[in-house]
Design a protein around this motif. Structure first.
Motif, short mmCIF file in Angstrom:
data_model
loop_
_atom_site.label_atom_id
_atom_site.label_comp_id
_atom_site.label_asym_id
_atom_site.label_seq_id
_atom_site.Cartn_x
_atom_site.Cartn_y
_atom_site.Cartn_z
N PHE A 173 0.84 -1.20 0.00
CA PHE A 173 0.00 0.00 0.00
C PHE A 173 0.88 1.25 0.00
N LEU A 174 1.91 1.22 0.85
CA LEU A 174 2.82 2.35 0.93
C LEU A 174 3.54 2.54 -0.40
N LEU A 193 -2.05 5.27 8.72
CA LEU A 193 -2.76 5.45 7.45
C LEU A 193 -2.16 4.61 6.33
N ALA A 194 -0.96 4.08 6.58
CA ALA A 194 -0.30 3.33 5.53
C ALA A 194 -0.87 1.92 5.39
N PHE A 195 -1.80 1.55 6.26
CA PHE A 195 -2.48 0.27 6.10
C PHE A 195 -3.90 0.52 5.62
N PRO A 196 -4.38 -0.32 4.69
CA PRO A 196 -5.81 -0.24 4.42
C PRO A 196 -6.57 -0.53 5.72
N THR A 239 -7.79 1.97 14.39
CA THR A 239 -7.48 2.27 13.00
C THR A 239 -8.26 3.46 12.47
N ALA A 240 -9.23 3.95 13.23
CA ALA A 240 -10.11 4.99 12.69
C ALA A 240 -9.72 6.39 13.14
N TRP A 241 -8.76 6.51 14.05
CA TRP A 241 -8.47 7.85 14.57
C TRP A 241 -7.63 8.74 13.66
N PRO A 242 -6.77 8.17 12.79
CA PRO A 242 -5.85 9.09 12.08
C PRO A 242 -6.53 10.20 11.27
#
Ligand SMILES: Nc1ncnc2c1ncn2[C@@H]1O[C@H](COP(=O)(O)OP(=O)(O)O)[C@@H](O)[C@H]1O
Ligand SMILES: [Mg+2]
Lengths: 286, 353, 308
Positions: free
Chosen positions: B334-335, C151-154, C180-183
């Motif tokens: 993804f990155l 954010l670099a992960f789906p 995972t939802a905070w960024p």
């Protein structure tokens, strides 16, 4: 005045409907124009640009317009279909816009943008169009036109950009040019050159011009006749060299608040606006 | 699915135009930092979060001997820092440990599964762009018309319907009822292994081998999962295309182009669309990344032997090593996609070239 | 739902006060602005549909015991996989449980996840974003780097990782999703904090000797709160779908408790012959995320008229 009028406009109205209500941007503007230089002056937001764009039927999609008459020569601009308008635009009426930084397509080369106008109205091959575009670049006094032809707008200066804009708009040899603040976005140093260039082209090509500006001084020097707009209406129409005789208080206010060398003042008066000017004009006032 | 809401958030906004060496170096450093962060995060999740990392790897039923072996393998006798360094060292050498379920090195498993995922995502991205871009443009230039409404409905459905459910409903309708497509898997079972793997992508391999029976079978299996995934990319791509186009259509240069007398279609395609091509390219790249998310669910639904199914198998058998390694791999992928699309953007836009 | 009935003579006093052209005070003017937004929101039918669906969800959650026709976890092996009927409105599943009642009770799980995720994510994002934006410098740099990593992960993938490590269960799923939802929330709060950092009144508070922590909590965070709230609502559809995905993969509510995603997963193997087992819970998920999407779109249109 013996020549037939190029453009006749009667009672143009433009309004915007939004969720907060209706804004009347233009409220009953009328004028006619021959092969002369007609100036429109007014403060920002007074409806100058919308008047110009209405003439080409290029208003934003949220705007609605009405007029009693809007004719270009024999063509009824109100009744013309969109197809017909495409043949009027560029070919008969063209428009120079304020800031070449935004009005030239950033991802299309200068040459392409000029040849496009030409090929649209003169069905010619690529080579001829190319030669013609280089000629046009030369005519607007761009040095090394062959090189500039391949450049992108961001690679050239603002003054050059406005020259390109002029070349692009005059490429199909229109007879009426709407110049909407053509120098306002430019450096003071190049403004004069562009105005001079425009003037030469207007003379040599025998164009009618609608010159829109917020600068009364500029317009009075540059144009034959001046319309003064306030809040969507023409409050005064007058020959440029008789501006000193203007009667409307708004025009007088504009004149008074301009600095003069011969009559120095300590403070320039602030223009006082009278709400009554916003009222619709009566029939004989028009 | 959620993929898509997140993607736009990535990247640090405006890109400086002077792409000097220092900017380039700064970017490399920043990507390396993020990469290190990915490793730290997966290390944290996999080794520190579970109450007993050994049991997390082996599962609850384990002999004392195995327990001790894994304990040492994970380096749990050392400090956390040393463990982390060991973990990074392993990853850098391509060593992600072994899977307790397959008994194979995880890296090897992932490499075997990846082409299947790639094939599926590629097909989906093609479907999504082929439908989404024209749809978005049509919606923008006919704002408020029926086509705009259709685009909006497609978008809303794509953002609302769970992808795994749409996959199942698709199977029910097109396989069970209509018999238009194949069932789960990549090819019919008796064609399995008939073409030599070259790229690992079944349709490509079949085409290379010139075996059109296998090709057709592979296509019949690919078309439904690819369409379902493609539907979600269509939803996103058309929405982005529409908003890019709307933004362009109000620009001054569009008015100028119209003032020259150009026809509507010339203004749209030769002027406005030209301005969003680069943006679209990056959107498609991002969709490709975002698909990784939906892929996990779709592969599970369709029994597609890719990275996603490998991940869910790992989940099922409590194989934390498999899970976290796959998560890490997807994160790195993804990155990479983000970095590449960022780079493409700057390469291709004449304003920043 | 007409907005323009301002000409009706018998307008209540409060409405007249809210709609007058000549507000007498700043407070009245700002309330009028809010009122205009409310009116505009009400004029958007899709947004109202979304709101109605969510109110329906709330209603179902509160009155689940009254609305359910059966015990959601009671098995009846004689009544397995029955089609929809007067007795079993949406049929029964492979253990003879009433699908309708399970959906009604499953609404509780869904709402619980949505609410708890919001309750965790909003303050988390707010604190991180406001701190980064207000303090700037190295703190900002570090916090934003961390945000980038997340954010670099789906989204679903990372939630999967967390849920796998924490073990299955609704509470762990909530934590996993929240983590995972905070960024995006933090980024938004940071952007807002950056703009008000320079404001004069912040400078004034600082001159009075307030500590950074106090300024962040008392002055920066409240300003960021409205946009954060809207953004959390906008992201709720994604949260619902991620939760359903985790449930589908067996990481959400554990049997026998009903959860929509898990119901789809369990029904899978019977789907070809008994499609209702899968169709109904999937539709329920779609309806709720659609509701959040409709509400979110309408909210965005209301608050930001530029985006269309
Ligand atoms: N896109 C638009 N939507 C709504 N109102 C507009 C729009 N464009 C212009 N207007 C209104 O029309 C008026 C006249 O605008 P314009 O002709 O551009 O003024 P000028 O060129 O004299 O500065 C403005 O005061 C503004 O209120
Ligand atoms: Mg103007």
């Amino acid at each position: 005045m013996s020549e037939p009028r190029l453009l006749q406009l009667q009672d143009l109205r433009v309004s915007f409907h939004s969720r907060d209500g209706v804004v009347d941007a233009v409220r009953g503007v009328s004028f006619s124009l021959g092969r002369e230089k007609l100036g429109i002056v007014g403060e920002s937001g007074s409806g100058k640009s919308m008047t110009g764009r209405a003439l080409m039927r290029l208003l934003p999609s949220t705007a609605t317009m009405h007029a009693k008459t809007m004719r270009f020569g024999e063509i009824d601009l109100l009744a013309a279909s969109e197809r017909q308008m495409c043949q009027v635009r560029g070919r008969h009426i063209a428009m120079i816009m304020q800031d070449p930084k935004y009005s030239l397509n950033p991802v299309v080369t200068v040459g392409k943008q000029i040849t496009e106008t030409y090929r649209r109205h003169r069905r010619t091959g690529g080579r001829a169009a190319r030669d013609y575009a280089i000629e046009m670049l030369d005519a607007v006094k761009i040095r090394d036109p062959a090189r500039v032809f391949h450049q992108y707008p961001h690679e050239i200066s603002g003054g050059m950009g406005q020259r390109v804009m002029i070349a692009m708009m005059l490429a199909a040899e229109p007879s009426l040019l709407i110049a909407d603040e053509p120098t306002s976005a430019l450096d003071v140093t190049v403004r004069f050159e562009i105005l001079q260039l425009l003037d030469e082209l207007i003379q040599s090509r025998h164009l009618g011009v609608l010159f829109i500006s917020h600068d009364l001084n500029l317009v009075r020097r540059y144009c034959d006749r001046v319309l003064i707009m306030y809040a969507g209406q023409v409050v005064e129409e007058i020959e440029a060299d008789r501006l000193n005789e203007a009667t409307h208080p708004y025009t007088r206010g504009l004149l008074d608040s301009m600095p003069r060398i011969h009559r120095p003042r300590h403070r320039l008066p602030v223009l006082q606006r009278d709400p009554a000017w916003r009222e619709p004009l009566t029939a004989d006032e028009r | 699915m959620a993929p898509i809401t997140r993607m736009a958030a990535f990247g640090r906004g405006a890109i400086p135009t002077s792409a000097g060496l220092r900017v380039g170096l700064g970017r490399v450093v920043s990507v390396l930092f993020t990469l290190l962060g990915l490793l730290a995060l997966t290390f944290f999740i996999g080794r520190l979060l579970p109450a007993d990392p050994v049991l997390a790897v082996t599962g609850p039923e384990v002999t004392k001997a195995t327990y001790d072996r894994v304990y040492l393998e994970l380096g749990l006798d050392r400090s956390v820092w040393q463990q982390f360094l060991g973990y990074i060292g392993g990853v850098l050498q391509g060593d992600l440990g072994r899977s307790t379920t397959t008994g194979q090195p995880v890296m090897q498993d992932l490499m075997r599964a990846f082409p299947a995922t790639l094939e599926l995502s590629l097909a989906a991205a093609i479907v999504g762009s082929a439908v989404g871009i024209p749809l978005g443009i049509a919606a923008a230039v006919n704002r408020g018309s029926w086509i705009d409404h259709i685009a909006r409905i497609i978008g809303l459905a794509g953002y609302s319907i769970p992808i795994f459910w749409m996959g199942l409903m698709g199977l029910f309708l097109f396989y069970a009822k209509l018999h238009w497509v194949g069932p789960s898997g990549r090819v019919d079972i008796f064609y399995e292994g008939m073409v030599p793997p070259v790229t690992g992508m079944m349709m490509v391999d079949a085409a290379i081998a010139g075996d059109w029976t296998v090709f057709r079978s592979a296509f019949a299996h690919l078309i439904l999962p690819a369409s379902v995934l493609g539907y979600y990319s269509t939803a996103y791509i058309s929405r982005m295309t529409r908003s890019f186009m709307l933004e362009q259509m109000t620009q001054e240069y569009v008015i100028a182009a119209r003032a020259k007398g150009l026809s509507r279609s010339a203004v749209i395609w030769r002027h406005a669309f030209k301005n969003i091509r680069v943006q679209l390219l990056t959107v498609v790249a991002l969709v490709f990344g975002g698909l990784l998310d939906g892929t996990v669910l779709i592969e599970t639904v369709f029994g597609w032997p890719g990275v996603g199914q490998y991940l869910t198998r790992g989940l099922q058998f409590n194989d934390i090593n498999v899970v976290m390694s796959t998560v890490l791999m997807i994160g790195v992928l993804f990155l990479t996609i983000n970095v590449v699309s960022d780079w493409l953007y700057r390469r291709l836009d004449p304003r920043t070239r | 739902m007409s907005v323009c009935d301002t000409t009706t003579p018998k307008r209540p006093r409060w409405r007249a006060w809210l709609e007058t052209d000549t507000p007498q005070s700043v407070r009245q003017a700002s309330l009028q602005e809010t009122w205009r937004k409310v009116l505009y929101f009400r004029s958007q039918p899709l947004g109202m549909i979304g709101l109605a669906l969510l109110l329906l969800l709330l209603f179902v959650v509160v009155f689940a015991p009254l609305l359910a026709t059966h015990n959601p976890i009671a098995q009846d092996l004689d009544a397995r996989l029955l089609p929809p009927s007067a007795q079993y409105w949406l049929g029964t599943d492979h253990l003879g449980r009433d699908v309708y009642s399970r959906i009604v009770y499953g609404a509780r799980t869904t709402l619980r996840i949505a609410v708890l995720v919001a309750i965790i994510v909003a303050p988390l994002g707010l604190v991180i974003g406001a701190t980064a934006g207000y303090l700037g410098g190295i703190v900002d740099e570090i916090l934003m780097r961390i945000t980038d990593v997340f954010l670099a992960f789906p989204g679903l993938i990372l939630a999967l990782g967390f849920a796998a490590a924490l073990g299955p269960g609704v509470d762990n799923a909530i934590i996993a999703i929240a983590l995972t939802a905070w960024p995006p929330i933090a980024r938004l709060a940071r952007a807002e904090a950056l703009t008000i950092r320079q404001a004069d009144y912040i400078a004034a508070v600082r001159l009075q000797g307030a500590s950074a922590a106090r300024i962040i909590v008392r002055h920066v965070m409240p300003v960021c709160l409205p946009s954060v709230t809207v953004r959390v609502t906008l992201n709720m559809a994604g949260v619902i779908l991620t939760a359903a995905g985790l449930g589908f993969l067996g990481l959400g509510a554990q049997p026998p408790w009903p959860e929509w995603g898990a119901m789809v997963a369990v029904g899978r193997q019977f789907m070809f012959d008994y499609p209702w087992v899968v169709a109904a819970p999937g539709l329920a998920i779609a309806a709720i995320s659609l509701a959040f999407n409709l509400l979110g779109d309408a909210l965005r249109d209301t608050l930001d008229p530029r985006i269309g």
